[in-house]
Structure formats: structure tokens, C-alpha cells
Scaffold this motif. Structure first.
Motif, PDB file in Angstrom:
ATOM      1  N   CYS A 738       0.830  -1.212   0.000  1.00  0.00           N
ATOM      2  CA  CYS A 738       0.000   0.000   0.000  1.00  0.00           C
ATOM      3  C   CYS A 738       0.861   1.257   0.000  1.00  0.00           C
ATOM      4  O   CYS A 738       0.536   2.255  -0.663  1.00  0.00           O
ATOM      5  CB  CYS A 738      -0.931  -0.015   1.213  1.00  0.00           C
ATOM      6  SG  CYS A 738      -2.301  -1.197   1.059  1.00  0.00           S
ATOM      7  N   ARG A 739       1.927   1.224   0.763  1.00  0.00           N
ATOM      8  CA  ARG A 739       2.831   2.392   0.761  1.00  0.00           C
ATOM      9  C   ARG A 739       3.419   2.608  -0.634  1.00  0.00           C
ATOM     10  O   ARG A 739       3.527   3.753  -1.107  1.00  0.00           O
ATOM     11  CB  ARG A 739       3.947   2.181   1.791  1.00  0.00           C
ATOM     12  CG  ARG A 739       3.490   2.365   3.232  1.00  0.00           C
ATOM     13  CD  ARG A 739       4.685   2.471   4.173  1.00  0.00           C
ATOM     14  NE  ARG A 739       5.468   1.242   4.200  1.00  0.00           N
ATOM     15  CZ  ARG A 739       5.240   0.219   5.019  1.00  0.00           C
ATOM     16  NH1 ARG A 739       4.226   0.255   5.881  1.00  0.00           N
ATOM     17  NH2 ARG A 739       6.010  -0.859   4.994  1.00  0.00           N
ATOM     18  N   SER A 742       0.784   4.073  -2.830  1.00  0.00           N
ATOM     19  CA  SER A 742       0.591   5.502  -2.566  1.00  0.00           C
ATOM     20  C   SER A 742       1.691   6.332  -3.211  1.00  0.00           C
ATOM     21  O   SER A 742       1.437   7.354  -3.860  1.00  0.00           O
ATOM     22  CB  SER A 742       0.552   5.731  -1.054  1.00  0.00           C
ATOM     23  OG  SER A 742       0.412   7.110  -0.770  1.00  0.00           O
ATOM     24  N   SER A 768      -7.435   7.227  -5.807  1.00  0.00           N
ATOM     25  CA  SER A 768      -6.512   7.213  -4.670  1.00  0.00           C
ATOM     26  C   SER A 768      -7.122   6.614  -3.409  1.00  0.00           C
ATOM     27  O   SER A 768      -6.401   6.278  -2.470  1.00  0.00           O
ATOM     28  CB  SER A 768      -6.031   8.643  -4.379  1.00  0.00           C
ATOM     29  OG  SER A 768      -7.141   9.457  -3.980  1.00  0.00           O
ATOM     30  N   CYS A 771      -5.704   3.452  -1.807  1.00  0.00           N
ATOM     31  CA  CYS A 771      -4.468   3.459  -1.016  1.00  0.00           C
ATOM     32  C   CYS A 771      -4.750   3.714   0.484  1.00  0.00           C
ATOM     33  O   CYS A 771      -3.958   3.299   1.340  1.00  0.00           O
ATOM     34  CB  CYS A 771      -3.511   4.529  -1.535  1.00  0.00           C
ATOM     35  SG  CYS A 771      -3.012   4.283  -3.236  1.00  0.00           S
ATOM     36  N   ASP A 773      -4.430   6.320   2.272  1.00  0.00           N
ATOM     37  CA  ASP A 773      -3.266   6.986   2.851  1.00  0.00           C
ATOM     38  C   ASP A 773      -3.537   8.481   2.919  1.00  0.00           C
ATOM     39  O   ASP A 773      -3.472   9.178   1.897  1.00  0.00           O
ATOM     40  CB  ASP A 773      -2.031   6.699   2.007  1.00  0.00           C
ATOM     41  CG  ASP A 773      -0.767   7.329   2.597  1.00  0.00           C
ATOM     42  OD1 ASP A 773      -0.826   7.844   3.729  1.00  0.00           O
ATOM     43  OD2 ASP A 773       0.272   7.282   1.913  1.00  0.00           O
ATOM     44  N   LEU A 776      -1.123  10.972   1.380  1.00  0.00           N
ATOM     45  CA  LEU A 776      -1.052  11.079  -0.084  1.00  0.00           C
ATOM     46  C   LEU A 776      -1.653  12.382  -0.574  1.00  0.00           C
ATOM     47  O   LEU A 776      -1.131  13.026  -1.488  1.00  0.00           O
ATOM     48  CB  LEU A 776      -1.767   9.874  -0.717  1.00  0.00           C
ATOM     49  CG  LEU A 776      -1.975   9.918  -2.224  1.00  0.00           C
ATOM     50  CD1 LEU A 776      -0.629   9.945  -2.953  1.00  0.00           C
ATOM     51  CD2 LEU A 776      -2.802   8.713  -2.680  1.00  0.00           C
TER      52      LEU A 776
END
Length: 916
Positions: A738-739, A742, A768, A771, A773, A776
Motif C-alpha cells: 500500500c505504501r 501511494s 486514490s 491506497c 493513505d 497522499l
């Protein structure tokens, strides 16, 4: 020709038109240019004139004068090179017919008869010379009339009339013979010749020569038609005619004519199959050869006669050729002729042929100043010696000639002749090597390197010198090989073939330093053929020279465009080279190596070759295990050195890895598929990371945009596989992925913004959420705010960022408030609806007890909104003003300042005056 004096006749025949034409013809012939139809008109008037036998007395003198003038004009035109001889012939025929017409109409005297007869005979000869047989027949009939008349004339008033009549009668018969010849009636010609026999002995010597020459021409023509029997018959006639006169009575040309007659007769006789006729031909040639001095034509004749024999005596033949060389005046023709006969002698005796050739070269050619002849003769000599079945003394013979040649013919051997000579010697060298006669081959090779052939060029000299080294290797004579090498020019020494041979000499003699030097020279060359390098690699591996082996292997691959020489397993060659390169890389300090580019090129080339090979489903050159080996090693190297090497070099390895992955079959087991999918994602992530670094550091806009475009491809591929793999991963692996997703998404967004792909940028924001995140969106907002996006586009994208960030939570309210402030400021004038929506959104966030909206942001929004309301008030938009003022008061009411800003704005709002 002077006109004759004529008397009037009482008989009349009008020829007005013909005389008019004669008058106009005289003018036409003396003017330029002449009409194209002149010849046709002449032929028509010749036919018309032939129909008239008598003319009126009043016209007789005119006819004679026109005939005389036209005859004289034709004589002048004959000397004019610009006038066609055919036209001259027709004019003369017309003039002769006019004279004939005039004479017959008046029955002129004997002198005039002779005059017209002479003109008829001359005209007949001219017609025959021009192959106008029909006209000649017509004129000779006129001549026949006058010759008959002349027999009955009383010419006592004429001086030497009897002799003159005989000569003219003889000339007439000669014309008859010539006409019959041109009519292909040699039987008739024989009859006319028989009529001359009684008076042959009385003929004038000049007429005798003319007759002999005519008979010779008939015989020569028959010889050219291969009618040899008939040719001999007429040549005998010619010979007999000349023998009737002594040499003193004949002119100086008669002797040459007699020689030509006998020469032609001998050639005709030697064509006959009977031995007797060839014997007669030889006797004739022998008689011709009996003079005090040699004659080239006679010697050639004797050579030709010898050629007709079943067996040739080479000794006699060579002696004749030596006589030819002694008397010959060298010209292109005689030189070619002499060589022709030497070639005929050669099959009988190459030794005697060499004697004659040497004689011609050293005694016949000096002083000619014709290098081409010297060159051709030298090549012929070498051809004769190198193809000879006898080896006795041929080396010494050739060396003697070559030794004296530069002194007698300085600078006369050109490049073409040198090449031809060395080619002939080379064939003998190759034949000796094939028979393992290496000493013989070396002798011939040294002859090919004689100073005479100094201008043969480094290429040919080097080829011969290398042949000596090969022969020396075969006999283990390393000293000779080194001597030859030391005597080479720098160009020949540097040739790959030379270096390879000396590499072998060095290995066999234990000179490792020389071996390494030669290997380095070969590997750094530019030849496309890598066979020598591949051979050197094998030798280098045997002696443990890894660096040289690497260099040679890379050169082999480069020469074959990362293919392989025939019979070599390509993946094995590539893996072997890769392992050597990786070993060298691991032994270097911190991964720095001069072979980094070579490693990248090797994996690139391997991927290209694998793609080419796997187009054919039956081609198993690159099986799955090979693809896996190359893809894993390319990826591992990229990951290992991504922080040490320059990004473009690491990127090459990443792209090579992806090329190998794309070649995997579509159907495979689940574990392999999962592993391959993760490797593909990591490659795409690493590729995108490298490309963003490269793009940010690129100054050229066009190149930068191309890098961003390639980045988007990697990001897109990563996103596709991330969505497919996300739910199947757990724990740390999922978090890591996932990182990466992102980060990759932010790179993709940056690329889309730089490429001004605004719709794609909006889609990236919408995608997005996968992700999850919050950090982000801070990155995305910073990117779009720093971009050159149109206001509406920037508003739209920021709106999406704010909405998604608000929805997923976890975002810092301070950052969110700043984005809203920026977005509000952009939308305030260009998109009021969005601005109003943002104010409502802010009021909702301010009332949310979970977060505290920054007071300074609320104060700015309230103040800015109220100012905007005042703008609407000034514009007399009261309804809009009230709406915006009320929203400003609502925002101010959420500020925790004890209601100060709200009261201030309220007071100002109440102070506004409205229209009823």
C-alpha cells in the motif's frame, strides 16, 4: 573534260525537260544545302534519259555541254568530304548518259568515242565500288557499244591508236569481270577472263597490276566466305598474271601485291583437309620466308600452318616465335598476336613457352615505355610457372626475372597487375598448403612478397605474411613467425587476423604477455565477425585471464548483436558472460565497475534475443528456466545497486527484467503467477521511482516529458496489479504494498500534471481511495497547487482532494483548512457556487466536535465572504449580497472570540441601505 566539236543533225528528238533538269541540277550541286530528294530525282531522270537514243540537232551541243559540266562537277564533288559518294556516283551516271546521248546523235569521231568510252569505264568502276550493280550494268552496256565501235574505227589520225584501243578493250573486259563478280557470276567472270588470255602478255604493266589486284580481291572475298577451293583458283589467276611481267616492269607495289596473293593463297590452302594442300601452303610460306630478312606476316603464316597439324613440333614453333621477337616492332596489335601464339605453344611445352616469354620481356619490351605490356607479360609468365607441372628451377627462374625487372622497368608494375600476379602465386601457395608442403608454400610466399610487388597494398601483403605464420605454426617454427611479424607494417600488425595468429604463437611458445596484448587488440577492434574473439575467449579462460575473457566475450556478443556464433548455445554464452561480469562486480569496491554499462547491455541484448527466439513456439532456445534466471538476476542487480549506480543504468536493468517477465507463458501455476506478479509490481514501482528522479533532473523539456510519459506506463501497470493483488495480501506485505501504491500514485499524478493530462489527474485522485493513505492527499494538493493547471481544473481537482480527504478522515485539519482557503480563493471569482459550497462545508467542519477548525482560517473566510457581499451590494445585486453576508455572519459566529467579529460584521451589515 572538254566538250567535243559537234555538227548539226537533221533528226530531232526534244529533250527539253531533261535539259532543264540538267541546268537546275548544275545549280543545285553548286549550292548548299541540297534538297533531300536530290538522289531520288536523279534516279528518275537517269531512267528518263536512258529512253532517248537520239536528240535534235539543235540540242546536241547543249546536251554535250551539260554532260561535260556535270562530269567536271562530279569530279570536284568527289574530292569534297562533305558530299556523299553515292550522290557523286549518280551525278556521274547522269553525266555519262548525257555524253552517250550526245555522241550517238552525232556519230562523233574516234576521239569522241574514246572519250565517252573512258567516261563509261570510270563510271562503271565507281558504281561497282558503291555496290550500284544495276547502274553499273546500264553503263557497261554503253561501254560495250563503244568498245565494239572502236574495233572498227580508223584511228590513224590518233597517236598510238592500236595500243590505246587494246588497253581500253582490256579495261572493258576487266570491268566485265568485276561486274560478273559483283553479280555472283564467277562462271561468267571466268569466260571474260578467258577472252583476255591472248593479250595478257601485251598488257600495259599498270593494267596488269590492276587485273592482278582485281583477281586478288575476288580470291580474298571467296576465302572470307570459306570457299577455299574457289579462292585458290582465283588467287592462282592473280599470281599467274603478275608472273607474266618481270619485276623491273612492275611498280614497287607489285611485290607487296604478289606477297599478299601468296599469303592469302597459303591461308586458303591450309584450311583444306588434304595433307597435300597443307604441304603446298607450307611450301608457299617457305618460299616467302626465303628472303634476306624476316617478315612478320610470313612468320605468323608459318605459325598458323603449324597450328593446323595434328601434332606441333614445339621446338620449331618456339624458334619461329623467337624469330618473331627479334624482328617485331612492338605495338598493341603485334604484342597481342605474339602472346596469342605463345599461349598456343604452352600446352606443348611450358618450358619452351617460358623461354619465349622471358625473351619477349627482357629483349622485346625494353624501350617501349608501355607499362601495361610489361605487366601483362609478367602476369603471363607467373601464370605459366605457377600452373606448370614441373617444379624444377621454377622458383629460381621467377626470382631472376623479378630481380632484374625493377632495374629494366622502374615503377612499371601497377596495383592491378600486382594483384593478378599475387593471386596466381596465392593459388600455388594454397595448393602447397593443402598438400602439407609448408616449406614449398613459404618459398612461394616469399616470392609473392618480392620488392617488385611493393605497391600491392597492406591487405595483400598482410595476407601473404600471415600465410607464412600459419605455415610456421604448422612446423613449430616460432622464430620465423616472429620475424615475419616484426617485419609487418603497423596496419598489418594491427589486423585482427594477425593478432589472432600471434595469439596462438604466444600461447604455444608460452609468451603470456604477448597473448594478453593480442587478445586486447582483437577485443577492441571493430570487425563484425566475432569468431576470432570467441576462439580467443576459450583460450583466455584456459589460462585464467578473466578480464580479457570478459572483454572478448562482450565483443563477441556485440559483433553478433547479442546473438551467438553458429553452433554455440546462446543462453549459455550470455549466462557465462553475465556470471563473469557479476563476479568482477562483486570483487570491485562498493559496486563501482567499468563494466556497469556492459552488464546493462548484456541483459538488454539477452531480452531482445529471447523475444526473437520465442516468436517461434517450437524454438526452445530460451526455455522458462532461462527466462527466470535472467529476470531474477536483472531485478536483484537493480535492487542491489539502485542507490549506487546512476538511475538510467538501474532503469535499464528494470526494463530488461520486465521484458523477460512479458515472455512468460500465459498459463502457469498459481504460486509462480503470484511470485511473477509481485516481481512485475516491484519492477514497475522501481521503474517509476527511477523515472521521476531522471525527469526531475532533466533540463530538456521534450526529454523530460518523455520520461514522465514512460513513468505513467509503469504507474498504470503497477496500479492494475496492485488492485488485483491487494485483497490476497495480509500484514506487513500488504502495508508495504500500500505504501508503494501511494508513492507510485503520487508519481503518476506528478507526471499527469506535468504532461497537462488534467482528466487523468482527476481520475488519479478518484482512484486514490484504494491506497487509504491520508498523507497522499497532502502531496497531491501540493503538486496541483504548484502546477500550471487552468483555474477551473485546479478548482475541480482540489475539490476532489478536499472531499476525499474529509471523507476518509485522518487528515490534519490545519492542512485541510489551508486547502479549503486556497480552493475558496480560486473559486471566489471564477466559480461562486463552489465557493458557497466550501463555506457550507467549513461551517459543518467548525461545528464538528472532533476537530477544531483554525480560528484564523475562519476569520479570513468570514472577512473575505463579507467583502464579497459588499461587492455584490455595490453592484446592486441585493439578493446575492444578503446571501453572502448571512454566510459570512454564520462563519464568524463559529469563531471563539466572544462574538467580536460577528458583532462587527453584523453592525456593518445593518448599516447597509436597501432599495424598496
Amino acid at each position: 573534260m572538254a566538250p567535243v566539236s559537234l555538227q548539226r543533225s537533221t533528226k530531232a528528238s526534244p529533250l527539253t525537260k531533261i535539259l532543264e533538269y540538267a541546268s537546275s541540277l548544275e545549280e543545285t550541286l553548286t549550292s548548299v544545302p541540297r534538297p533531300l530528294s536530290l538522289a531520288t530525282d536523279l534516279l528518275e531522270n537517269i531512267d528518263k534519259l536512258a529512253e532517248h537514243r537520239l536528240v535534235a540537232a539543235v540540242n546536241v551541243r547543249d546536251v554535250d555541254e551539260y554532260g561535260t559540266r556535270l562530269w567536271n562537277i562530279s569530279s570536284r564533288l568527289k574530292k569534297d568530304e562533305a558530299t556523299s559518294i553515292k550522290l557523286v556516283c549518280l551525278v556521274r551516271v547522269f553525266a555519262c548518259l548525257l555524253l552517250d546521248c550526245s555522241h550517238r546523235s552525232t556519230n562523233g569521231g574516234t576521239a569522241n568515242t574514246i572519250r565517252v568510252l573512258k567516261s563509261a569505264l570510270k563510271t562503271t568502276k565507281l558504281c561497282l565500288d558503291q555496290r550500284h550493280v544495276a547502274l553499273a550494268e546500264r553503263i557497261v552496256e554503253k561501254a560495250a557499244h563503244y568498245e565494239e565501235v572502236l574495233k572498227h574505227c580508223d584511228g590513224d589520225e590518233l597517236r598510238d591508236f592500236s595500243v590505246l584501243r587494246t588497253d581500253l578493250s582490256s579495261e572493258y573486259i576487266m570491268m566485265r569481270i568485276a561486274l560478273a563478280w559483283h553479280q555472283d557470276r564467277l562462271d561468267l567472270a571466268e569466260n571474260w577472263l578467258a577472252k583476255l588470255e591472248p593479250i595478257l602478255a601485251k598488257l600495259d604493266p599498270m593494267l596488269t597490276e590492276k587485273l592482278a589486284d582485281l583477281l586478288f580481291e575476288i580470291g580474298k572475298e571467296q576465302n572470307g566466305k570459306a570457299a577455299y577451293h574457289t579462292a585458290v583458283q582465283w588467287l592462282d589467276h592473280a599470281h599467274d598474271v603478275l608472273r607474266l611481267r618481270s619485276e623491273e616492269e612492275l611498280s614497287s607495289d607489285a611485290a607487296d601485291l604478289q606477297t599478299s596473293i601468296l599469303h592469302t593463297m597459303a591461308r586458303a590452302l591450309m584450311q583444306a583437309p588434304e595433307d597435300e594442300t597443307r604441304g603446298r601452303a607450307w611450301n608457299i610460306a617457305h618460299d616467302l620466308d626465303g628472303g634476306p630478312s624476316d617478315k612478320l606476316a610470313v612468320l605468323i603464316l608459318k605459325l598458323d600452318i603449324l597450328d593446323t597439324n595434328a601434332e606441333i613440333d614445339p621446338q620449331v614453333y618456339s624458334e619461329l616465335l623467337l624469330r618473331v621477337i627479334r624482328i617485331i616492332h612492338i605495338t598493341e596489335s603485334t604484342f597481342r598476336t605474339t602472346l596469342h601464339y605463345i599461349h598456343k605453344l604452352r600446352p606443348q611445352s611450358s618450358t619452351l613457352a617460358h623461354v619465349v616469354l622471358e625473351k619477349l620481356l627482357l629483349e622485346g619490351l625494353p624501350g617501349t615505355k608501355k607499362p601495361a605490356w610489361v605487366e601483362r607479360l609478367l602476369v603471363t609468365i607467373i601464370w605459366n610457372l605457377t600452373t606448370s607441372t614441373s617444379n624444377e628451377g621454377i622458383h629460381d627462374s621467377l626470382k631472376q626475372i623479378l630481380d632484374v625487372l625493377p632495374a629494366q622497368f622502374p615503377g612499371s608494375i601497377g596495383a592491378s597487375a600486382t594483384h593478378a600476379a599475387q593471386t596466381l602465386i596465392w593459388r600455388r601457395i594454397e595448393a602447397s598448403c593443402n598438400q602439407r608442403e609448408y616449406a614449398e608454400a613459404i618459398v612461394w610466399s616469399r616470392l609473392a612478397l618480392h620488392e617488385t610487388f611493393d605497391n600491392s597494398g597492406d591487405t595483400n601483403i598482410g595476407k601473404i605474411q600471415r600465410k607464412i605464420i600459419i605455415c610456421s605454426l604448422a612446423t613449430s617454427d616460432y622464430a620465423t613467425a616472429r620475424d615475419i611479424y616484426s617485419g609487418m607494417t603497423d596496419i598489418v600488425q594491427g589486423a585482427h587476423e594477425t593478432k589472432y595468429l600471434m595469439y596462438k604463437v604466444a600461447l604455444q611458445s608460452g609468451d603470456i604477455e604477448l597473448a594478453v596484448e593480442c587478445l586486447k587488440a582483437i577485443s577492441s577492434g571493430s570487425a563484425k565477425d566475432g569468431t576470432l574473439l570467441y576462439a580467443c575467449v576459450l583460450e583466455a579462460q584456459q589460462i585464467g585471464q578473466r578480464e580479457q575473457a570478459i572483454s572478448a566475450m562482450l565483443s563477441v556478443l556485440d559483433k553478433y548483436n547479442y546473438g551467438s556464433p553458429p553452433g554455440v548455445n546462446l543462453p549459455a554464452l550470455l549466462r557465462c558472460t553475465a556470471r563473469l561480469l557479476i563476479q568482477e562486480l562483486e570483487s570491485s569496491v562498493e559496486g563501482e565497475s567499468p563494466n556497469i554499462d556492459a552488464i546493462c547491455s548484456l541483459f538488454d541484448g539477452a531480452a531482445t534475443q529471447a523475444k526473437l527466439q520465442r516468436r517461434d513456439a517450437k524454438n526452445e532456445t530460451f526455455p522458462l528456466c532461462e527466462l527466470d534466471w535472467f529476470s531474477r538476476n536483472a531485478y536483484n542487480l537493480a535492487v542491489r545497486f539502485c542507490t549506487i549506480w546512476n538511475p538510467p543504468k538501474v532503469l535499464r536493468l528494470v526494463q530488461a527484467c520486465l521484458k523477460f517477465i512479458n515472455l512468460y507463458p500465459e498459463v502457469m501455476d498459481s504460486s509462480t503467477h503470484a511470485d511473477l506478479s509481485l516481481r512485475r509490481m516491484f519492477c514497475d514501482f522501481l521503474g517509476a521511482s527511477l523515472l521521476v528522479i531522471i525527469a526531475r533532473g532533466e533540463d530538456a523539456i521534450e526529454s523530460q516529458l518523455q520520461y514522465y510519459l514512460n513513468l505513467r506506463k509503469h504507474a498504470k501497470n503497477f496500479h492494475i496489479h496492485f488492485v488485483a493483488q491487494k485483497d490476497s495480501l495480509q500484514g506487513g506485505a500488504k502495508d508495504d504494498l500500500c505504501r508503494k501504491a501511494s508513492t507510485c500514485l503520487s508519481f503518476d499524478f506528478e507526471a499527469a500534471v506535468r504532461l497537462k493530462a488534467w482528466e487523468d489527474a482527476g481520475q488519479i485522485v478518484r482512484d486514490s481511495h484504494a491506497c487509504e493513505d491520508p498523507k497522499l492527499y497532502s502531496t497531491l494538493a501540493d503538486i496541483v497547487l504548484a502546477s500550471e493547471a487552468p483555474t477551473e481544473t485546479m478548482i475541480s481537482i482540489l475539490q476532489q482532494i478536499v472531499n476525499i480527504a474529509w471523507r476518509i478522515g485522518g487528515i490534519d485539519i490545519t492542512k485541510l483548512s489551508r486547502w479549503i482557503r486556497c480552493l475558496f480563493q480560486l473559486a471566489l471569482t471564477s466559480n461562486p457556487e463552489t465557493a458557497e459550497f466550501l463555506l457550507n462545508q467549513v461551517m459543518t467542519l467548525a461545528k464538528d466536535g472532533n476537530m477544531e477548525y483554525p480560528a484564523e482560517e475562519l476569520e479570513w473566510l468570514a472577512t473575505t465572504s463579507f467583502n464579497r457581499a459588499v461587492d455584490f451590494y455595490c453592484a446592486s445585486q441585493d439578493d446575492v449580497c444578503k446571501r453572502w453576508a448571512e454566510m459570512a455572519l454564520a462563519v464568524a459566529n463559529d469563531i471563539k472570540d466572544g462574538g467580536q467579529l460577528h458583532d462587527l460584521l453584523q453592525t456593518k451589515y445593518l448599516g447597509l441601505k436597501w432599495e424598496d
